[in-house]
Design an enzyme around this catalytic site. Structure first.
Site, PDB file in Angstrom:
ATOM      1  N   TYR A 150      26.943   3.613  52.644  1.00 54.17           N
ATOM      2  CA  TYR A 150      26.623   3.563  51.215  1.00 54.17           C
ATOM      3  C   TYR A 150      26.952   4.883  50.511  1.00 54.17           C
ATOM      4  CZ  TYR A 150      23.300   4.445  47.445  1.00 54.17           C
ATOM      5  OH  TYR A 150      22.723   4.829  46.277  1.00 54.17           O
ATOM      6  N   THR A 165      22.470   3.901  42.768  1.00 53.19           N
ATOM      7  CA  THR A 165      22.904   2.698  43.495  1.00 53.19           C
ATOM      8  C   THR A 165      23.439   1.634  42.552  1.00 53.19           C
ATOM      9  OG1 THR A 165      21.384   3.123  45.304  1.00 53.19           O
ATOM     10  CG2 THR A 165      22.061   0.845  45.002  1.00 53.19           C
ATOM     11  N   GLU A 200     -16.806  19.465  41.675  1.00 52.67           N
ATOM     12  CA  GLU A 200     -16.102  20.697  42.072  1.00 52.67           C
ATOM     13  C   GLU A 200     -15.042  21.093  41.035  1.00 52.67           C
ATOM     14  OE1 GLU A 200     -14.770  20.735  46.143  1.00 52.67           O
ATOM     15  OE2 GLU A 200     -13.553  22.532  45.837  1.00 52.67           O
ATOM     16  N   SER A 245      20.583  10.076  42.274  1.00 50.45           N
ATOM     17  CA  SER A 245      19.537  10.681  41.436  1.00 50.45           C
ATOM     18  C   SER A 245      18.783  11.789  42.155  1.00 50.45           C
ATOM     19  CB  SER A 245      18.575   9.623  40.905  1.00 50.45           C
ATOM     20  OG  SER A 245      17.699   9.162  41.899  1.00 50.45           O
ATOM     21  N   LYS A 258       8.297   4.426  42.194  1.00 51.64           N
ATOM     22  CA  LYS A 258       8.999   3.739  43.272  1.00 51.64           C
ATOM     23  C   LYS A 258       8.034   3.601  44.439  1.00 51.64           C
ATOM     24  CE  LYS A 258      13.339   3.630  45.788  1.00 51.64           C
ATOM     25  NZ  LYS A 258      14.650   4.249  46.030  1.00 51.64           N
ATOM     26  N   THR A 264      17.355   5.054  41.589  1.00 53.95           N
ATOM     27  CA  THR A 264      15.924   4.730  41.567  1.00 53.95           C
ATOM     28  C   THR A 264      15.058   5.847  42.160  1.00 53.95           C
ATOM     29  OG1 THR A 264      16.085   3.588  43.697  1.00 53.95           O
ATOM     30  CG2 THR A 264      16.324   2.250  41.692  1.00 53.95           C
ATOM     31  N   ASP A 265      15.672   6.744  42.951  1.00 55.15           N
ATOM     32  CA  ASP A 265      14.844   7.725  43.674  1.00 55.15           C
ATOM     33  C   ASP A 265      14.057   8.630  42.737  1.00 55.15           C
ATOM     34  OD1 ASP A 265      15.615   6.691  46.066  1.00 55.15           O
ATOM     35  OD2 ASP A 265      17.014   8.295  46.582  1.00 55.15           O
TER      36      ASP A 265
HETATM   37  C1  SIN Z   1      18.991   4.289  44.348  1.00 52.19           C
HETATM   38  O1  SIN Z   1      19.588   4.363  43.299  1.00 52.19           O
HETATM   39  O2  SIN Z   1      18.302   3.283  44.615  1.00 52.19           O
HETATM   40  C2  SIN Z   1      19.011   5.338  45.412  1.00 52.19           C
HETATM   41  C3  SIN Z   1      19.948   6.454  45.172  1.00 52.19           C
HETATM   42  C4  SIN Z   1      19.659   7.213  43.917  1.00 52.19           C
HETATM   43  O3  SIN Z   1      18.506   7.351  43.530  1.00 52.19           O
HETATM   44  O4  SIN Z   1      20.627   7.694  43.333  1.00 52.19           O
END
Ligand code: SIN
Length: 335
Positions: free
Chosen positions: A36, A23, A293, A69, A175, A102-103
């Site tokens: 977008y 983004t 466990e 991403s 995130k 950001t993903d």
């Molecule tokens: C973003 O960048 O916020 C979303 C899309 C991506 O991760 O490329």
């Protein structure tokens, strides 16, 4: 390919930028409709915008990719890792910035954090609003990243992630929001510093000063699926994972890394077959600590790492021949 307008003299001190898209390089298309597209704007345009702001930090920009991403994975990670190693070895390179969606920024940042030396800053930066969106955050985040990458006190903190005027350590960052500009959170540490285009404050001293890479990078990472726990979960996912050649499994469990009895039994069998199992949590925040466990089934507790980073760490450990659950646990417990 280097961005020609921004090719600083490679022998003079400079910051390297590896642009991958996301983004921060995306266009909104419309102020009122969701039209977008990520990864539309090249690094040249970005650096020209810096020049218009009067920022004259010498920067060498390289367009690595221009993609969302969601499509970043092992192939690009390998290119980024080896390019970063080359750049960091050059005396003139003061630090590296990676522009990234950001993903999956969390995964790339953490992988590089564990496989690069810490003697120069490496900063991952993204944005939540496209470059032409109302109230875009991209240029500000980028300017902040330039400030961090050029800061004399930035080395020795591992890979850093800069978003919304905050600096996070890659070890802690994830995130945590789908839309807001302060989309990232840190756990167990919150931000490790605060940055704006005009100021920079670290909240403590460097904690990994002079550290070598923790693990060798391997281009081929072993298959490690994440199994997401849900009420009524069946063992099919485990059966399929093992049949598909999983070398390890990360459970994104309920609460404190829990799962239904049948799932825990099937995972214990996987461990008996030599497939390490890490218990992490699908809950956003909190530790997953060892439980009795774990000693019986030889599970590994993910501690502060969420499923995505736990998966990266398990892949790295397996790739480096660290498979014994006790040793794997030690590495997960390491800060
Ligand atoms: C973003 O960048 O916020 C979303 C899309 C991506 O991760 O490329």
């Amino acid at each position: 390919m280097d961005a020609p307008r921004n090719r600083a003299d490679s022998t003079a001190p400079h910051i390297r930028v590896f642009a991958t898209g996301g983004t921060i390089a995306g266009v909104a298309g419309s102020a009122t409709r969701r039209d977008y597209r990520p990864g539309q704007i090249g690094i040249d345009d970005f650096l020209a915008a810096l020049a218009r702001l009067g920022i004259d930090t010498p920067i060498r920009g390289t367009q690595f990719a221009n993609i969302g991403s969601e499509d970043i994975g092992p192939a690009l990670w390998a290119r980024l890792h080896w390019a970063a190693m080359d750049a960091l070895a050059q005396d003139s390179c003061r630090g590296i910035i990676i522009t990234h969606g950001t993903d999956t920024a969390e995964e790339t940042a953490f992988l590089l954090d564990q496989t690069l030396p810490t003697n120069k800053p490496v900063v991952v930066v993204g944005a939540m609003r496209a470059a032409d969106a109302v109230g875009t955050d991209g240029l500000r985040n980028f300017v902040n990243a330039v400030r961090v990458a050029g800061d004399a006190d930035a080395p020795g903190r591992g890979v850093l992630l800069v978003m919304s005027d905050r600096i996070f350590a890659a070890r802690d960052a994830r995130k945590a929001h789908t839309e807001m500009t302060d989309a990232f959170k840190g756990f167990p540490r919150g931000p490790v510093g605060h940055v704006t285009p005009t100021s920079l404050e670290w909240f403590g001293p460097a904690w990994r000063a002079g550290e070598a890479a923790r693990y060798a990078f391997h281009d081929d990472m072993p298959a490690v699926p994440i199994l997401y726990a849900y009420a009524g979960m069946s063992v099919d996912g485990i059966t399929q994972a093992l049949a598909g050649g999983a070398k390890g499994i990360v459970l994104a469990g309920f609460g404190h890394g829990n799962a239904p009895r049948a799932i825990r039994d099937a995972l214990a069998q996987a461990v008996e077959q030599g497939v390490p199992v890490v218990r992490s949590s699908r809950v956003d925040e909190g530790l997953v600590d060892r439980e009795p466990e774990d000693d019986i089934a030889n599970f590994i507790a993910a501690r502060a790492l969420g499923p995505a980073r736990a998966r990266i760490l398990l892949q790295l450990l397996l790739a480096n021949g660290i498979t014994d659950p006790t040793r794997v646990q030690e590495e997960f417990s390491r800060r």
